[in-house]
Design a protein around this motif. Structure first.
Motif, PDB file in Angstrom:
ATOM      1  N   TYR A 282     -10.950   8.351  30.349  1.00  0.00           N
ATOM      2  CA  TYR A 282      -9.729   8.339  31.172  1.00  0.00           C
ATOM      3  C   TYR A 282      -9.534   6.962  31.793  1.00  0.00           C
ATOM      4  O   TYR A 282      -8.441   6.375  31.729  1.00  0.00           O
ATOM      5  N   TYR A 283     -10.608   6.430  32.394  1.00  0.00           N
ATOM      6  CA  TYR A 283     -10.510   5.111  33.019  1.00  0.00           C
ATOM      7  C   TYR A 283     -10.232   4.019  31.981  1.00  0.00           C
ATOM      8  O   TYR A 283      -9.464   3.082  32.235  1.00  0.00           O
ATOM      9  N   MET A 284     -10.855   4.145  30.812  1.00  0.00           N
ATOM     10  CA  MET A 284     -10.662   3.114  29.796  1.00  0.00           C
ATOM     11  C   MET A 284      -9.260   3.163  29.200  1.00  0.00           C
ATOM     12  O   MET A 284      -8.750   2.143  28.724  1.00  0.00           O
ATOM     13  N   GLU A 285      -8.627   4.314  29.219  1.00  0.00           N
ATOM     14  CA  GLU A 285      -7.213   4.385  28.817  1.00  0.00           C
ATOM     15  C   GLU A 285      -6.350   3.639  29.839  1.00  0.00           C
ATOM     16  O   GLU A 285      -5.398   2.943  29.465  1.00  0.00           O
ATOM     17  N   ASN A 286      -6.699   3.763  31.122  1.00  0.00           N
ATOM     18  CA  ASN A 286      -6.019   2.966  32.144  1.00  0.00           C
ATOM     19  C   ASN A 286      -6.160   1.477  31.850  1.00  0.00           C
ATOM     20  O   ASN A 286      -5.194   0.714  31.961  1.00  0.00           O
ATOM     21  N   ALA A 287      -7.386   1.062  31.505  1.00  0.00           N
ATOM     22  CA  ALA A 287      -7.637  -0.349  31.202  1.00  0.00           C
ATOM     23  C   ALA A 287      -6.783  -0.808  30.023  1.00  0.00           C
ATOM     24  O   ALA A 287      -6.228  -1.913  30.024  1.00  0.00           O
ATOM     25  N   LYS A 288      -6.678   0.036  29.013  1.00  0.00           N
ATOM     26  CA  LYS A 288      -5.875  -0.282  27.833  1.00  0.00           C
ATOM     27  C   LYS A 288      -4.407  -0.480  28.210  1.00  0.00           C
ATOM     28  O   LYS A 288      -3.744  -1.407  27.732  1.00  0.00           O
ATOM     29  N   LEU A 289      -3.901   0.378  29.082  1.00  0.00           N
ATOM     30  CA  LEU A 289      -2.502   0.279  29.511  1.00  0.00           C
ATOM     31  C   LEU A 289      -2.249  -0.994  30.311  1.00  0.00           C
ATOM     32  O   LEU A 289      -1.220  -1.660  30.135  1.00  0.00           O
ATOM     33  N   ILE A 290      -3.195  -1.348  31.190  1.00  0.00           N
ATOM     34  CA  ILE A 290      -3.068  -2.597  31.956  1.00  0.00           C
ATOM     35  C   ILE A 290      -3.089  -3.789  31.007  1.00  0.00           C
ATOM     36  O   ILE A 290      -2.285  -4.730  31.133  1.00  0.00           O
ATOM     37  N   ALA A 291      -4.006  -3.755  30.043  1.00  0.00           N
ATOM     38  CA  ALA A 291      -4.115  -4.856  29.079  1.00  0.00           C
ATOM     39  C   ALA A 291      -2.822  -5.018  28.282  1.00  0.00           C
ATOM     40  O   ALA A 291      -2.367  -6.144  28.033  1.00  0.00           O
ATOM     41  N   GLN A 292      -2.224  -3.930  27.875  1.00  0.00           N
ATOM     42  CA  GLN A 292      -0.976  -3.992  27.117  1.00  0.00           C
ATOM     43  C   GLN A 292       0.137  -4.632  27.947  1.00  0.00           C
ATOM     44  O   GLN A 292       0.938  -5.422  27.423  1.00  0.00           O
ATOM     45  N   ALA A 293       0.177  -4.319  29.232  1.00  0.00           N
ATOM     46  CA  ALA A 293       1.183  -4.914  30.110  1.00  0.00           C
ATOM     47  C   ALA A 293       0.978  -6.418  30.234  1.00  0.00           C
ATOM     48  O   ALA A 293       1.940  -7.200  30.223  1.00  0.00           O
ATOM     49  N   LEU A 294      -0.278  -6.846  30.352  1.00  0.00           N
ATOM     50  CA  LEU A 294      -0.579  -8.278  30.443  1.00  0.00           C
ATOM     51  C   LEU A 294      -0.220  -8.978  29.139  1.00  0.00           C
ATOM     52  O   LEU A 294       0.261 -10.130  29.147  1.00  0.00           O
ATOM     53  N   ASP A 295      -0.457  -8.310  28.003  1.00  0.00           N
ATOM     54  CA  ASP A 295      -0.055  -8.875  26.708  1.00  0.00           C
ATOM     55  C   ASP A 295       1.451  -9.118  26.677  1.00  0.00           C
ATOM     56  O   ASP A 295       1.921 -10.166  26.211  1.00  0.00           O
ATOM     57  N   GLU A 296       2.196  -8.150  27.160  1.00  0.00           N
ATOM     58  CA  GLU A 296       3.654  -8.283  27.168  1.00  0.00           C
ATOM     59  C   GLU A 296       4.114  -9.466  28.016  1.00  0.00           C
ATOM     60  O   GLU A 296       5.100 -10.124  27.693  1.00  0.00           O
ATOM     61  N   LYS A 297       3.394  -9.721  29.092  1.00  0.00           N
ATOM     62  CA  LYS A 297       3.764 -10.823  29.992  1.00  0.00           C
ATOM     63  C   LYS A 297       3.142 -12.148  29.578  1.00  0.00           C
ATOM     64  O   LYS A 297       3.394 -13.181  30.208  1.00  0.00           O
ATOM     65  N   GLY A 298       2.325 -12.140  28.530  1.00  0.00           N
ATOM     66  CA  GLY A 298       1.691 -13.376  28.059  1.00  0.00           C
ATOM     67  C   GLY A 298       0.634 -13.915  28.993  1.00  0.00           C
ATOM     68  O   GLY A 298       0.402 -15.130  29.048  1.00  0.00           O
TER      69      GLY A 298
END
Length: 393
Positions: free
Chosen positions: A304-320
């Protein structure tokens, strides 16, 4: 008054990192009571204890209410059932431990600070950036501390070829807090070989081992030669959500000898003198967490926590925005955007987006310009924070 104090305390940073953060957040909340704060800063869990743990602890509470099953003082090193549970857990990583080598405690933070008691005036080698307790506990003892730089160039995984060949007490945290970097087997072997060659001792903090994804060592004792040069400290705080329940352990091999003195009985003596043991009820909960079913439940929470991490990482990818971590660690370690300093970015997130993170400079000079976000929030809070970051970064 003529009583002398420990002058080494005056060499500590003025404020403990997380205390400073708490004060800043409190001040902001008082000034803006209508604003909703999302906390992605301190690495505290949010999911409740698992079913197996709760059932075991309830049963233990009931036992304490009956004369025939009541428990008073236990062994300072821990009850046999808890020690055996730790030994069985390590067998899953092909590590065989003697029961006499395992010491149950109230968490890794305590043992990381207390382990300094059994050492004399040695030079300390600490990666930078890393968990502040390693530094502060040795500053309190007046020891000389040398930093080894962890940065983007070395993947935040410094190796012994960067330091002079001499004896140190070496602190290694893998997976690392705050960067999330994980040593592979070859890299840890280099540290073990260095320690044996220089007669150094490694203090290995494996508090996040349950988050490892991929073929990385979960314990330093998976590495050949480590039993003559390493102590391992671990915890159930993040693995089983025991941040408010408190149980961990320290492993001191019987083979580990310094200056002709075995460290295992020294640590046993230290604990017997200064520690009365972890509560019976808590140890029953820890035993359940490390059981086959209990650990499966823990892994579900970790996922569950690592899915949160994945979502945060995806957002950072979008923002470069550059980052590392979030794969074998609940932490995302990011480069502050727009060349902001760590505290400038902290203030921006708090004041503009009402998000709390952790300034990288609080983990050491090499952390300046970086920032740590944790994935321990609820899914709802994490998603809301992500939406705020997408709009405000």
């Amino acid at each position: 008054m003529s009583i002398k104090v420990n002058e080494n305390y005056k060499n500590l940073a003025q404020n403990y990192l997380f205390k400073t953060i708490a004060q800043k957040v409190a001040d902001y909340t008082q000034a803006h009571p209508d604003k909703k704060i999302i906390r992605l800063g301190i690495g505290d869990v949010t999911l409740p204890l698992t079913t197996s743990v709760i059932e075991a602890m309830h049963k233990a509470v009931d036992e304490m209410g009956h004369q025939e099953t009541f428990k008073g003082y236990g062994s300072e090193a821990g009850y046999d059932f808890a020690i055996e549970a730790v030994c069985e857990h390590y067998k899953t990583y092909n590590v065989s431990l003697k029961k006499s080598e395992v010491f149950i405690s109230d968490g890794a933070k305590s043992d990381c600070g207390n382990i300094t008691d059994i050492f004399g005036d040695n030079e300390i080698l600490i990666p930078d950036p890393v968990y502040p307790v390693y530094l502060d506990s040795n500053v309190m003892c007046g020891r000389k501390v040398q930093f080894i730089k962890a940065n983007q160039e070395n993947g935040f995984l410094p190796l012994p070829d960067q330091v002079e060949k001499k004896s140190y007490i070496i602190y290694i945290c893998s997976p690392n807090n705050p960067t999330g970097a994980v040593y592979n087997r070859d890299q840890l072997k280099q540290w073990v070989d260095f320690a044996n060659e220089t007669q150094s001792v490694i203090i290995f903090d494996s508090a996040y081992e349950a988050f490892i994804h991929g073929d990385y060592p979960h314990s330093i004792f998976e590495i050949e030669g480590s039993s003559t040069c390493a102590i391992e400290i671990c915890s159930l705080s993040k693995t089983a959500g025991f941040t408010g329940t408190r149980m961990g352990w320290t492993i001191v091999p019987e083979e580990l000898v310094c200056s002709g003195t075995a460290l295992n009985p020294m640590w046993n003596r230290r604990q017997s003198t200064k520690f009365n043991g972890t509560a019976y009820i808590i140890q029953r909960g820890g035993q359940a967490a490390l059981s086959e079913q209990g650990f499966k439940e823990c892994q579900e929470n970790i996922a569950y926590y690592m899915e949160n991490a994945k979502l945060i990482a995806q957002a950072l990818d979008e923002k470069g925005i550059w980052y590392t971590g979030g794969i074998s660690s609940p932490y995302i370690w990011l480069k502050c955007p727009n060349n902001m300093s760590s505290w400038e970015f902290f203030d921006y997130l708090l004041n503009e987006l009402q998000i709390v993170g952790t300034p990288g400079c609080g983990f050491g000079p090499q952390g300046e310009g970086y920032f740590r976000l944790t994935s321990f929030g609820s899914r709802e809070a994490t998603l809301e924070a992500i939406e705020r970051m997408k709009k405000g970064l």
